[in-house]
Design an enzyme around this catalytic site. Structure first.
Site, PDB file in Angstrom:
ATOM      1  N   PHE A 150      -1.049   4.917  -5.237  1.00 45.98           N
ATOM      2  CA  PHE A 150       0.412   4.790  -5.331  1.00 45.98           C
ATOM      3  C   PHE A 150       1.129   6.101  -5.040  1.00 45.98           C
ATOM      4  O   PHE A 150       2.300   6.096  -4.668  1.00 45.98           O
ATOM      5  CB  PHE A 150       0.806   4.285  -6.737  1.00 45.98           C
ATOM      6  CG  PHE A 150       0.832   5.364  -7.791  1.00 45.98           C
ATOM      7  CD1 PHE A 150       1.957   6.182  -7.932  1.00 45.98           C
ATOM      8  CD2 PHE A 150      -0.252   5.598  -8.623  1.00 45.98           C
ATOM      9  CE1 PHE A 150       1.976   7.193  -8.886  1.00 45.98           C
ATOM     10  CE2 PHE A 150      -0.232   6.598  -9.567  1.00 45.98           C
ATOM     11  CZ  PHE A 150       0.894   7.407  -9.706  1.00 45.98           C
ATOM     12  N   LYS A 174      -4.814  -1.441   2.917  1.00 48.47           N
ATOM     13  CA  LYS A 174      -4.540  -2.082   1.620  1.00 48.47           C
ATOM     14  C   LYS A 174      -3.823  -1.036   0.780  1.00 48.47           C
ATOM     15  O   LYS A 174      -4.445  -0.163   0.175  1.00 48.47           O
ATOM     16  CB  LYS A 174      -5.859  -2.499   0.962  1.00 48.47           C
ATOM     17  CG  LYS A 174      -5.786  -3.661  -0.019  1.00 48.47           C
ATOM     18  CD  LYS A 174      -4.835  -3.493  -1.169  1.00 48.47           C
ATOM     19  CE  LYS A 174      -5.346  -2.593  -2.266  1.00 48.47           C
ATOM     20  NZ  LYS A 174      -4.283  -2.260  -3.264  1.00 48.47           N
ATOM     21  N   GLU A 177      -0.382  -1.654  -4.922  1.00 49.59           N
ATOM     22  CA  GLU A 177       0.548  -2.739  -5.264  1.00 49.59           C
ATOM     23  C   GLU A 177       1.767  -2.220  -6.027  1.00 49.59           C
ATOM     24  O   GLU A 177       2.737  -2.935  -6.236  1.00 49.59           O
ATOM     25  CB  GLU A 177      -0.180  -3.832  -6.071  1.00 49.59           C
ATOM     26  CG  GLU A 177      -0.757  -3.399  -7.410  1.00 49.59           C
ATOM     27  CD  GLU A 177      -2.139  -2.734  -7.315  1.00 49.59           C
ATOM     28  OE1 GLU A 177      -2.414  -2.040  -6.320  1.00 49.59           O
ATOM     29  OE2 GLU A 177      -2.918  -2.902  -8.275  1.00 49.59           O
ATOM     30  N   CYS A 282      -2.503  14.583  -6.371  1.00 54.64           N
ATOM     31  CA  CYS A 282      -3.914  14.932  -6.568  1.00 54.64           C
ATOM     32  C   CYS A 282      -4.121  16.430  -6.418  1.00 54.64           C
ATOM     33  O   CYS A 282      -5.143  16.962  -6.826  1.00 54.64           O
ATOM     34  CB  CYS A 282      -4.783  14.194  -5.579  1.00 54.64           C
ATOM     35  SG  CYS A 282      -4.431  14.673  -3.900  1.00 54.64           S
ATOM     36  N   GLU A 382      -8.029  13.636 -16.333  1.00 52.83           N
ATOM     37  CA  GLU A 382      -6.909  13.739 -15.382  1.00 52.83           C
ATOM     38  C   GLU A 382      -5.718  13.021 -16.019  1.00 52.83           C
ATOM     39  O   GLU A 382      -5.803  11.853 -16.379  1.00 52.83           O
ATOM     40  CB  GLU A 382      -7.261  13.057 -14.056  1.00 52.83           C
ATOM     41  CG  GLU A 382      -6.123  13.163 -13.063  1.00 52.83           C
ATOM     42  CD  GLU A 382      -6.405  12.485 -11.717  1.00 52.83           C
ATOM     43  OE1 GLU A 382      -7.073  11.450 -11.684  1.00 52.83           O
ATOM     44  OE2 GLU A 382      -5.927  13.016 -10.695  1.00 52.83           O
TER      45      GLU A 382
END
Ligand code: NAD
Length: 497
Positions: A150, A174, A177, A282, A382
């Site tokens: 995301f 893909k 969502e 990240c 994380e």
């Protein structure tokens, strides 16, 4: 809301075989702005089939025509990136300038892929053996899948698809969502740029859609980016099914601040790298490792700057937006509570922030926590939020050991004015991407992006020459011409001569 964000196949929207969908929200208001289709295995198969049907013709289109379409895509993206940045901000929450920044970094990879002809040249050796020539060529793999997270709905897919497409592969993307609309915008742009139907497709959904991509024999390679447990799962299943897989996982990036560093420069950099995109990067710095007696002064400088950050709606004049969902916001808060309960000192508390945005937005202000130790969950896990943890050490060796024993190995930064220390750090540190007085060392497109250890499964990093390598396979061809005597029968192994 009745809007359903659909799949994209053969250059057209596709609503899917079933009615399953999930809500998409604007994180700055908490409002549901639409629903995204959740593809099932039938939907996934239809889309993969389209990519498989399109592959032979796309593979055979000349390199000149393929790159002309890449150039068209680059021009359209460059002209209309503001449309895409608004879409990203409305579903992800990051501020508009940051959304534009991720598009610009993705565009760099499109520009790199525009020059792919140079990198697709094989080698040629004349007279490798007497009157025998040898050459190699690079060919595409077939339909490939990209599964993205995301936090960079435009840049992360663009790490992969420009190179995959330029090299002659067809693509099934893909997306996450949580913020799916950027994928459709890019798909429409490809169609406008002249990409033939079936070359770039979007499969919306969650793990059900991913499961089909992992096992469908038509998919030849998978580029995944997301959290470490899912990266490991994708790598294990994808390679077991015989696919080429690069799976980039999570991170816990440390910045080591040596006593001789410029502390104002370091404090500015910690703000940008810790709180930019609300820490949902990240390559965010989440641990500041102080060395020696500078800790109090540095913490004070970071706290002063962090308390001036304007948290609010990313579409307004804010420095930092909300977190992506309410549940993610609550998870990050739980980590702050656990750190506090374990004895860490909250220097700046973002939990009660009054943000410039909707009352139901997913707000958490910049949070600075000092005296964090390595057994606290706020250090080990994380967190992926606007939380900077300070770990105090007494020596360079102790700081380096901290970075090297951490299971993640995405990025690390060193702040110093000592060239010798910097040279030693870049040699000794066990991570994939290193910054020297640079807190977010994201490599430019012609270098490759990737971490070590639990931050990447597979042996190939994203984009740059490693990206070209990932999306192609080599043929070596040995040729004899102009030698009428075939030298008779010889059952021995062919040797050069
Ligand atoms: P995520 O792992 O939850 O999801 C990533 C993708 O996997 C999404 O498309 C999602 O739909 C799919 N997915 C989720 N659960 C799945 C399951 N059980 N089986 C199969 N597929 C599944 O990650 P996220 O929350 O979207 O993104 C944040 C994470 O991504 C962080 O850990 C961050 O560090 C990481 N990330 C890493 C990099 C990198 O370059 N290493 C870059 C960006 C983000």
């Amino acid at each position: 809301m009745s809007t359903v964000i659909p799949h994209w196949v053969n250059n057209a929207e596709f609503v899917g075989h079933n009615s399953a969908s999930t809500a998409v929200t604007n994180p700055a208001t908490g409002a549901v702005t639409g629903r995204v289709a959740l593809g099932d295995s039938d939907d996934a198969r239809k889309i993969v089939d389209a990519a498989a049907v399109a592959f032979p013709a796309w593979r055979d289109i000349s390199l000149a025509k393929r790159t002309a379409i890449l150039f068209n895509f680059r021009e359209l993206l460059n002209a209309r990136k503001h449309e895409l940045s608004s879409i990203i901000t409305s579903e992800h929450g990051k501020v508009l300038s940051d959304a534009l920044g991720e598009i610009n970094r993705g565009q760099e990879v499109v520009e790199f892929a525009c020059g792919i002809a140079h990198l697709l040249k094989g080698g040629f050796t004349e007279n490798a053996s007497t009157k025998v020539d040898a050459h190699s060529s690079l060919q595409p793999l077939g339909p490939v899948a990209i599964i993205s997270p995301f936090n960079f709905p435009a840049m992360v897919p663009m790490w992969f698809f420009p190179i995959a497409i330029a090299a002659g592969n067809t693509v099934v993307l893909k997306p996450s969502e949580k913020d799916p609309s950027a994928s459709l915008w890019m798909a429409r742009l490809w169609a406008e740029a002249g990409l033939p139907p079936g070359v770039f497709n979007v499969l919306q959904g969650d793990r059900t859609a991913v499961d089909e991509l992992l096992t469908n024999s038509a998919i030849k390679a998978i580029s995944f980016v997301g959290s470490t447990p899912i990266a490991q799962h994708v790598y294990t299943c994808g390679t077991a099914a015989g696919k080429r897989v690069q799976a980039l996982g999570g991170a816990k990036n440390h910045a080591v601040i040596l006593p001789d560093a410029d502390l104002d420069l370091a404090a500015d950099a910690m703000i940008n790298a810790g709180f930019g995109s609300a820490g949902e990067r990240c390559m965010a710095i989440s641990v500041v490792v102080t060395v020696g007696p500078i800790a109090d002064e540095l913490v004070a400088k970071i706290a002063e700057r962090a308390s001036a950050i304007k948290t609010g709606d990313g579409a307004l004049d804010s420095d930092m937006g909300p977190l992506v969902t309410q549940s993610h916001r609550d998870k990050v808060v739980a980590y702050i509570e656990a750190g506090e309960a374990a004895g860490a000192k909250i220097v700046l508390d973002g939990r009660d922030i009054k943000a410039d945005g909707g009352a139901d937005g997913f707000w958490l202000g910049p949070t600075l926590i000092d005296h964090v130790s390595t057994d606290m969950s706020i250090y080990t896990d994380e967190i992926f939020g606007p939380v900077l943890a300070i770990v105090r050490t007494n020596s360079y060796d102790q700081a380096l050991d901290l970075v090297n024993t951490n299971p993640f190995g995405n990025g690390a930064a060193l702040f110093t004015n000592d060239g010798g220390a910097a040279r030693r750090f870049q040699n000794e540190v066990q991570v994939g991407m290193i910054g020297i007085n640079v807190a977010i060392p994201v490599p430019v497109a012609y270098y490759s992006f990737g971490g070590w250890k639990a931050s990447l499964f597979g042996d190939t990093h994203a984009h740059g020459v490693e990206g070209v390598h990932f999306f192609t396979r080599t043929k070596a061809i040995t040729t004899r011409w102009l030698d009428p005597s075939h030298r008779g029968i010889n059952l021995g192994f062919p040797e050069s001569g």
